[in-house]
Design a protein around this motif. Sequence first.
Motif, PDB file in Angstrom:
ATOM      1  N   PHE A  36       0.752  -1.230  -0.196  1.00  0.00           N
ATOM      2  CA  PHE A  36       0.052   0.017  -0.055  1.00  0.00           C
ATOM      3  C   PHE A  36       1.006   1.311  -0.016  1.00  0.00           C
ATOM      4  O   PHE A  36       2.158   1.099   0.383  1.00  0.00           O
ATOM      5  CB  PHE A  36      -0.950   0.060   1.336  1.00  0.00           C
ATOM      6  N   GLN A  38       0.745   5.770   0.740  1.00  0.00           N
ATOM      7  CA  GLN A  38       0.195   6.883   1.153  1.00  0.00           C
ATOM      8  C   GLN A  38       0.923   8.270   0.768  1.00  0.00           C
ATOM      9  O   GLN A  38       2.134   8.239   1.526  1.00  0.00           O
ATOM     10  CB  GLN A  38      -0.334   7.010   2.541  1.00  0.00           C
ATOM     11  N   ARG A  44      -4.788   6.436   2.195  1.00  0.00           N
ATOM     12  CA  ARG A  44      -3.915   5.051   1.753  1.00  0.00           C
ATOM     13  C   ARG A  44      -4.560   4.504   0.579  1.00  0.00           C
ATOM     14  O   ARG A  44      -5.722   4.439   0.399  1.00  0.00           O
ATOM     15  CB  ARG A  44      -3.716   4.329   2.887  1.00  0.00           C
ATOM     16  N   GLU A  45      -3.564   4.116  -0.244  1.00  0.00           N
ATOM     17  CA  GLU A  45      -4.283   3.363  -1.515  1.00  0.00           C
ATOM     18  C   GLU A  45      -3.466   2.085  -1.769  1.00  0.00           C
ATOM     19  O   GLU A  45      -2.342   1.817  -1.469  1.00  0.00           O
ATOM     20  CB  GLU A  45      -3.514   4.436  -2.922  1.00  0.00           C
ATOM     21  N   ALA A  46      -4.186   1.107  -2.234  1.00  0.00           N
ATOM     22  CA  ALA A  46      -3.675  -0.215  -2.102  1.00  0.00           C
ATOM     23  C   ALA A  46      -2.987  -0.222  -3.692  1.00  0.00           C
ATOM     24  O   ALA A  46      -3.406   0.395  -4.643  1.00  0.00           O
ATOM     25  CB  ALA A  46      -4.728  -1.434  -2.350  1.00  0.00           C
ATOM     26  N   THR A  60      -3.260  -2.145  -8.739  1.00  0.00           N
ATOM     27  CA  THR A  60      -4.032  -1.032  -9.005  1.00  0.00           C
ATOM     28  C   THR A  60      -3.772  -0.397 -10.455  1.00  0.00           C
ATOM     29  O   THR A  60      -2.565  -0.478 -10.835  1.00  0.00           O
ATOM     30  CB  THR A  60      -3.802  -0.010  -8.001  1.00  0.00           C
ATOM     31  N   TYR A  93       5.514   3.700   1.231  1.00  0.00           N
ATOM     32  CA  TYR A  93       4.939   2.457   0.805  1.00  0.00           C
ATOM     33  C   TYR A  93       5.102   1.330   2.281  1.00  0.00           C
ATOM     34  O   TYR A  93       5.929   1.361   2.835  1.00  0.00           O
ATOM     35  CB  TYR A  93       6.018   2.044  -0.148  1.00  0.00           C
ATOM     36  N   LEU A 106      -7.682  -6.058  -3.307  1.00  0.00           N
ATOM     37  CA  LEU A 106      -7.135  -4.587  -3.056  1.00  0.00           C
ATOM     38  C   LEU A 106      -7.775  -3.765  -2.075  1.00  0.00           C
ATOM     39  O   LEU A 106      -8.199  -2.757  -2.548  1.00  0.00           O
ATOM     40  CB  LEU A 106      -6.640  -3.891  -4.104  1.00  0.00           C
ATOM     41  N   ASP A 108      -7.903  -2.711   2.083  1.00  0.00           N
ATOM     42  CA  ASP A 108      -7.215  -2.665   3.166  1.00  0.00           C
ATOM     43  C   ASP A 108      -7.944  -3.272   4.559  1.00  0.00           C
ATOM     44  O   ASP A 108      -7.437  -3.525   5.617  1.00  0.00           O
ATOM     45  CB  ASP A 108      -6.579  -1.440   3.779  1.00  0.00           C
ATOM     46  N   TRP A 114       0.822  -4.621   9.803  1.00  0.00           N
ATOM     47  CA  TRP A 114       1.237  -3.448   9.103  1.00  0.00           C
ATOM     48  C   TRP A 114       2.682  -3.124   9.389  1.00  0.00           C
ATOM     49  O   TRP A 114       3.035  -3.204  10.445  1.00  0.00           O
ATOM     50  CB  TRP A 114       0.537  -2.276   8.892  1.00  0.00           C
TER      51      TRP A 114
END
Length: 123
Positions: A36, A38, A44-46, A60, A93, A106, A108, A114
């Motif tokens: 992931f 950010q 936050r993005e997968a 993604t 990351y 995908l 979270d 984490w």
Amino acid sequence: VQLVESGGASVHSGESLELSCQASGFTYATYCMGWFRQAPGQKREAVAAISPGGGSSIYTDPVQGRFTITRDNSKGTLYLRMDSLKPEDTAMYYCAANPLGGRCFLNDRYFDHWGQGTQVTVS
């Protein structure tokens, strides 16, 4: 459970980078693993996820064809190869572990462990 990322750096557009994540304290080979990211001020993005056995992976759209997620179950290590990096890839990351191997999405919500993150900066 411990996830420790490494490999982040400052690079120029078009260059490549490989991130690593060392896992310990759980049965790594049974977990779906993911990356992931950010960026400052962003959600936050997968980025990518890989099945427990490594035979299936998803990405993604913005990184499809440029990033490759792999894993080495014998070493408990996760990788993210990033090619043709762009400034918009700049972010912290994180690697994450999802115990539901059959739900390797995908999203979270499925990931419950984490790492602390590694910074990637592309200029």
